[in-house]
Scaffold this active site. Structure first.
Site, PDB file in Angstrom:
ATOM      1  N   GLN A  11      14.561  -6.947   4.505  1.00  0.00           N
ATOM      2  CA  GLN A  11      14.620  -8.369   4.851  1.00  0.00           C
ATOM      3  C   GLN A  11      13.512  -9.166   4.161  1.00  0.00           C
ATOM      4  O   GLN A  11      13.770 -10.177   3.513  1.00  0.00           O
ATOM      5  CB  GLN A  11      14.496  -8.550   6.375  1.00  0.00           C
ATOM      6  N   ALA A  59       9.244   0.332   5.244  1.00  0.00           N
ATOM      7  CA  ALA A  59       8.914   0.855   6.571  1.00  0.00           C
ATOM      8  C   ALA A  59      10.127   1.531   7.187  1.00  0.00           C
ATOM      9  O   ALA A  59      11.267   1.259   6.808  1.00  0.00           O
ATOM     10  CB  ALA A  59       8.439  -0.271   7.492  1.00  0.00           C
ATOM     11  N   THR A  61      11.957   1.237  10.334  1.00  0.00           N
ATOM     12  CA  THR A  61      11.988   0.213  11.381  1.00  0.00           C
ATOM     13  C   THR A  61      13.047   0.444  12.452  1.00  0.00           C
ATOM     14  O   THR A  61      13.226  -0.401  13.322  1.00  0.00           O
ATOM     15  CB  THR A  61      12.218  -1.180  10.754  1.00  0.00           C
ATOM     16  N   ASP A 101       4.251  -6.159  16.225  1.00  0.00           N
ATOM     17  CA  ASP A 101       3.797  -6.352  17.605  1.00  0.00           C
ATOM     18  C   ASP A 101       3.894  -5.072  18.429  1.00  0.00           C
ATOM     19  O   ASP A 101       3.276  -4.960  19.488  1.00  0.00           O
ATOM     20  CB  ASP A 101       4.642  -7.440  18.281  1.00  0.00           C
ATOM     21  N   TYR A 124       7.640   4.506  17.069  1.00  0.00           N
ATOM     22  CA  TYR A 124       7.568   3.460  16.056  1.00  0.00           C
ATOM     23  C   TYR A 124       6.221   2.754  16.093  1.00  0.00           C
ATOM     24  O   TYR A 124       5.531   2.624  15.065  1.00  0.00           O
ATOM     25  CB  TYR A 124       8.712   2.457  16.238  1.00  0.00           C
TER      26      TYR A 124
END
Length: 290
Positions: A11, A59, A61, A101, A124
């Site tokens: 993304q 990553a 994700t 986060d 994660y």
């Protein structure tokens, strides 16, 4: 200025490639071109290209899948950033890295600041925190950009899921007690590029961790409501009826932070970067249809 971007098909990676096209000599690679978990391959590519900046947008994700494949997750989210940082250090390059986060527990009642105690709830978050620490140890010239609730025109994300599912259902239940700041992928790319521009101007900056996410803060239910409001206004679909539910009513393999709000005052003070305007990013809702 030479910039190496990893994870170029993700993304944020795609947005970085688009936005850097006319600003830098760019080498953008995906997993098929560079497996960041292979140290020798990382060093070979970095030594050959000699970038001034490495931006790691690669990553693992898949939050729930990470619970079943921790070794792979650690390899991609901890070892890969470490190798990239070490390689960048070897040629005196700066590394910029995207984090999350999920390094926090979500138990704080206020938005999280950069120096707050971490406490990941699952694999994660554990691996992303480990990646931050390994990268910082490997290369002092680093910027870690923690973000949350990423969405964009490319890849899998909440906006695209809502449009796909909402097109075939009259009603949906959406989690209403998790709160965060939806963040447009294009704004993350722009923030990273702005940081590079400031480094180019000043030479030295306050290295370390920064928070960047969207405003205003909302729940997933409120985010979905705005998505469908925009979709209906653009004649993309007829909005389904939405009902908020608690997290307990939607169990998942990995726990999610209840509070994903990030305090973005540090990045504003140091780089003049405002929070992502996610409501503006939804104006082109047609672009998010799969």
């Amino acid at each position: 200025m030479r910039v190496l971007v990893t994870g170029c098909n993700g993304q944020v990676g795609r947005c970085l490639v688009n936005q850097l096209a006319n600003k830098a000599e760019l080498l953008a690679v995906d997993r098929s071109e560079l497996d960041i978990t292979h140290r020798d391959a990382v060093f070979d590519l970095v030594n050959e290209f000699q970038p001034d900046y490495v931006i790691n947008a690669a990553a693992h994700t898949a939050v729930d899948k990470a619970e079943q494949e921790p070794d792979l997750c650690y390899a991609v989210n901890r070892d890969g950033p470490q190798f990239l940082a070490q390689a960048a250090k070897s040629i005196d390059a700066t590394i910029l890295h995207i984090s999350t986060d999920y390094v926090f527990s979500g138990n704080k009642s206020k938005p999280y600041e950069e120096g707050d105690e971490t406490g990941p709830l699952g694999v994660y978050g554990d691996t992303k925190l480990a990646g931050e620490l390994a990268l910082a140890k490997a290369n002092e010239k680093h910027i870690v950009l923690r973000t949350a609730w990423v969405f964009g025109e490319h890849g899998n994300n909440f906006v695209k899921t809502m449009l796909r599912v909402g097109a075939s259902r009259d009603s949906l239940t959406i989690v209403g007690d998790q709160v965060g700041g939806p963040t447009y992928a294009g704004d993350i790319a722009a923030a990273l590029i702005r940081i590079i521009e400031v480094i180019e101007q000043k030479g030295e900056v306050d290295w370390g961790v920064y928070h960047f996410s969207g405003a205003p803060h909302v729940s997933w239910y409120e985010f979905a409501r705005e998505i469908f409001k925009g979709a209906e206004a653009a004649n993309v679909l007829t909005a389904p009826q939405l009902t908020p539910i608690p997290t307990s009513a939607y169990p998942t393999p990995a726990k999610r932070p209840i509070n994903s709000r990030l305090d973005c005052s540090k990045i504003s003070a140091n780089f003049g970067i405002a929070p992502s305007n996610w409501t503006r990013a939804l104006k082109n809702i047609q672009e998010y249809k799969s």
